[in-house]
Design a protein around this motif. Structure first.
Motif, short mmCIF file in Angstrom:
data_model
loop_
_atom_site.label_atom_id
_atom_site.label_comp_id
_atom_site.label_asym_id
_atom_site.label_seq_id
_atom_site.Cartn_x
_atom_site.Cartn_y
_atom_site.Cartn_z
N GLY A 67 -95.12 -70.63 27.70
CA GLY A 67 -95.28 -70.60 29.15
C GLY A 67 -95.36 -69.22 29.75
N GLY A 68 -95.11 -68.18 28.96
CA GLY A 68 -95.15 -66.82 29.49
C GLY A 68 -94.02 -66.50 30.43
N GLN A 69 -92.90 -67.19 30.30
CA GLN A 69 -91.80 -67.03 31.25
C GLN A 69 -90.52 -66.51 30.61
OE1 GLN A 69 -91.11 -70.39 33.86
NE2 GLN A 69 -88.92 -69.92 34.05
N HIS A 70 -90.25 -66.89 29.35
CA HIS A 70 -88.96 -66.55 28.75
C HIS A 70 -89.08 -65.58 27.58
CE1 HIS A 70 -88.13 -70.67 30.54
NE2 HIS A 70 -87.18 -69.94 31.08
N ARG A 71 -89.58 -66.09 26.43
CA ARG A 71 -89.56 -65.28 25.21
C ARG A 71 -90.49 -64.07 25.29
NH1 ARG A 71 -90.78 -70.47 21.57
NH2 ARG A 71 -91.95 -70.91 23.51
N SER A 72 -91.72 -64.27 25.76
CA SER A 72 -92.66 -63.14 25.82
C SER A 72 -92.18 -62.09 26.80
CB SER A 72 -94.05 -63.64 26.20
OG SER A 72 -94.03 -64.27 27.47
N VAL A 73 -91.57 -62.52 27.90
CA VAL A 73 -91.07 -61.57 28.89
C VAL A 73 -89.92 -60.76 28.31
CG1 VAL A 73 -89.96 -61.34 31.15
CG2 VAL A 73 -91.82 -62.99 30.83
N SER A 119 -98.94 -66.32 28.67
CA SER A 119 -98.88 -67.68 28.14
C SER A 119 -100.16 -67.95 27.35
CB SER A 119 -98.75 -68.69 29.28
OG SER A 119 -99.06 -70.00 28.83
N TYR A 120 -100.00 -68.48 26.15
CA TYR A 120 -101.17 -68.84 25.36
C TYR A 120 -101.95 -69.97 26.00
CZ TYR A 120 -100.38 -65.79 21.37
OH TYR A 120 -100.26 -64.68 20.55
N LYS A 121 -101.32 -70.73 26.87
CA LYS A 121 -102.02 -71.82 27.56
C LYS A 121 -103.16 -71.29 28.41
CE LYS A 121 -98.04 -74.97 27.96
NZ LYS A 121 -97.14 -75.64 28.93
N ARG A 122 -103.01 -70.07 28.91
CA ARG A 122 -104.03 -69.47 29.78
C ARG A 122 -104.89 -68.44 29.05
NH1 ARG A 122 -102.84 -66.48 33.89
NH2 ARG A 122 -104.75 -67.09 34.96
N GLY A 123 -104.70 -68.34 27.76
CA GLY A 123 -105.53 -67.43 26.98
C GLY A 123 -105.00 -66.01 26.96
N MET A 124 -105.63 -65.21 26.11
CA MET A 124 -105.22 -63.82 25.95
C MET A 124 -105.57 -63.01 27.19
SD MET A 124 -104.03 -63.12 22.76
CE MET A 124 -104.65 -61.52 22.25
N PRO A 125 -104.71 -62.08 27.58
CA PRO A 125 -105.05 -61.21 28.72
C PRO A 125 -106.22 -60.31 28.39
CG PRO A 125 -102.71 -61.07 28.17
CD PRO A 125 -103.38 -61.79 27.05
N ARG A 126 -106.96 -59.95 29.39
CA ARG A 126 -108.08 -59.03 29.22
C ARG A 126 -107.55 -57.65 28.82
NH1 ARG A 126 -110.34 -55.27 32.75
NH2 ARG A 126 -112.53 -54.80 32.40
N GLY A 127 -108.17 -57.09 27.79
CA GLY A 127 -107.89 -55.70 27.44
C GLY A 127 -106.76 -55.49 26.47
N VAL A 128 -106.13 -56.55 25.93
CA VAL A 128 -105.03 -56.36 24.99
C VAL A 128 -105.57 -55.87 23.65
CG1 VAL A 128 -103.33 -57.58 23.58
CG2 VAL A 128 -103.44 -57.99 26.03
N ASP A 129 -104.98 -54.78 23.14
CA ASP A 129 -105.39 -54.23 21.85
C ASP A 129 -104.66 -54.91 20.70
OD1 ASP A 129 -107.14 -51.89 22.64
OD2 ASP A 129 -105.34 -51.44 23.79
#
Length: 315
Positions: free
Chosen positions: A269-275, A188-198
């Motif tokens: 929200g990191g729940q539907h489309r990104s998944v 979710s962009y609300k929580r920022g980028m994950p650590r380590g994503v290239d």
């Protein structure tokens, strides 16, 4: 440059080269298989140290001039263990230019951890005078911030020691012939980028299942949500280009010696489309025999990593 030195680099594991030393931090709840993992790494040629006090680590790295990769076992039984201290170590290693650091987190279901303690009749380190179940719950809660920073997650719930060894060898075997590992994440962009994503793709332009009341509580692991996302007229052209681009780049990165690549898909929200996109890309790459693992950061935080359809079977 050691963990306490100045300097920056991209977050996450730095591909090993002649100028970098590979360091693997192995942690996770007690009973999840950390000792087995350490033994496998030793068999693979790593110099291994278990239960090393965190305060000793900088001095160890400063004094270590060998070319052998290093694996360190860390858990709550370490003499000076604390979440803050371990996070400081992780962040320090990530900043070091001459160290390729990876955090391996081993986990298992609570019932499995309790059963393993019952079988060995050991007392849990966080509940010496209480039940193993209380210690397991206490430790899992304690390690949540560390789990979220893991580069590699291995769930040992259904793995035999032999299967865990095979999984460890897939990730950590040395040599030029070892295929690059690909991690695909949703977030979710609300929580920022994950650590380590290239590389990250923003998929918020796709139709959002959240606005369908029947789909709102489901996830992109459910076929009904996937069908909704894939029905967007822009989906297939976008996805096909992402697949083509990824397949073009992976061999090129591998030729340059990169051993680990993280690809992210982000939505609101990191729940539907990104998944949905993460699951579909993982399958497309696995079908081409790439070594792929997948994480759904927001679903993991909410305990929604398994979708269920109307018949009650896992989707």
């Amino acid at each position: 440059m050691r963990p306490d030195a100045e300097g920056t680099s991209a977050d996450g594991p730095i591909p090993p080269s002649a100028a970098t030393k590979r360091v693997v931090l192995v942690t996770g709840p007690s009973g999840a298989g950390r000792s087995t993992a350490i033994n496998v790494l030793e068999d693979l040629g790593y110099e291994t140290i278990d239960n090393l006090p965190l305060s000793v680590l900088p001095r160890l790295l400063d004094a270590d001039d060998t070319a052998r990769p290093l694996a360190l076992g860390l858990d709550v039984r370490n003499r000076d263990f604390s979440i803050a201290a371990l996070i400081e170590v992780i962040d320090g290693l990530a900043r070091a230019h001459d160290i390729s650091a990876e955090l391996l987190f081993l986990e298992a279901s609570p019932d499995t951890l309790v059963r393993r303690y019952s079988e060995t009749r050991r007392r849990h380190p966080l509940a010496p005078a209480e039940s193993a179940a209380e210690g397991v719950d206490r430790e899992r809660d304690l390690l949540v911030p560390i789990r979220s920073r893991a580069d590699i997650l291995i769930d040992t719930t259904d793995l035999t020691p032999h299967q865990l060894r095979d999984e460890m060898e897939r990730w950590f075997a040395q040599g030029d012939s070892r295929q690059m590992a690909v991690l695909i994440q949703s977030f979710s962009y609300k929580r920022g980028m994950p650590r380590g994503v290239d590389t990250a793709f923003d998929v918020r332009f796709l139709a959002n299942p959240y606005w369908d009341a029947d789909l709102r509580g489901l996830t992109g692991m459910d076929p009904r949500v996937r069908s909704y996302v894939e029905a967007d007229l822009r989906y297939h052209e976008f996805f096909d280009k992402v697949v083509d681009l990824t397949k073009l780049l992976l061999p090129a990165y591998e030729e340059e010696g990169k051993r680990y690549l993280a690809i992210g898909f982000g939505c609101t929200g990191g729940q539907h489309r990104s998944v949905t996109l993460a699951e579909n890309l993982a399958k497309a790459l696995a079908d081409q025999d790439w070594r792929v693992s997948i994480r759904h950061r927001e679903l993991e935080r909410r305990g929604l990593t398994v979708a269920t359809d109307t018949s009650g079977t896992s989707a």
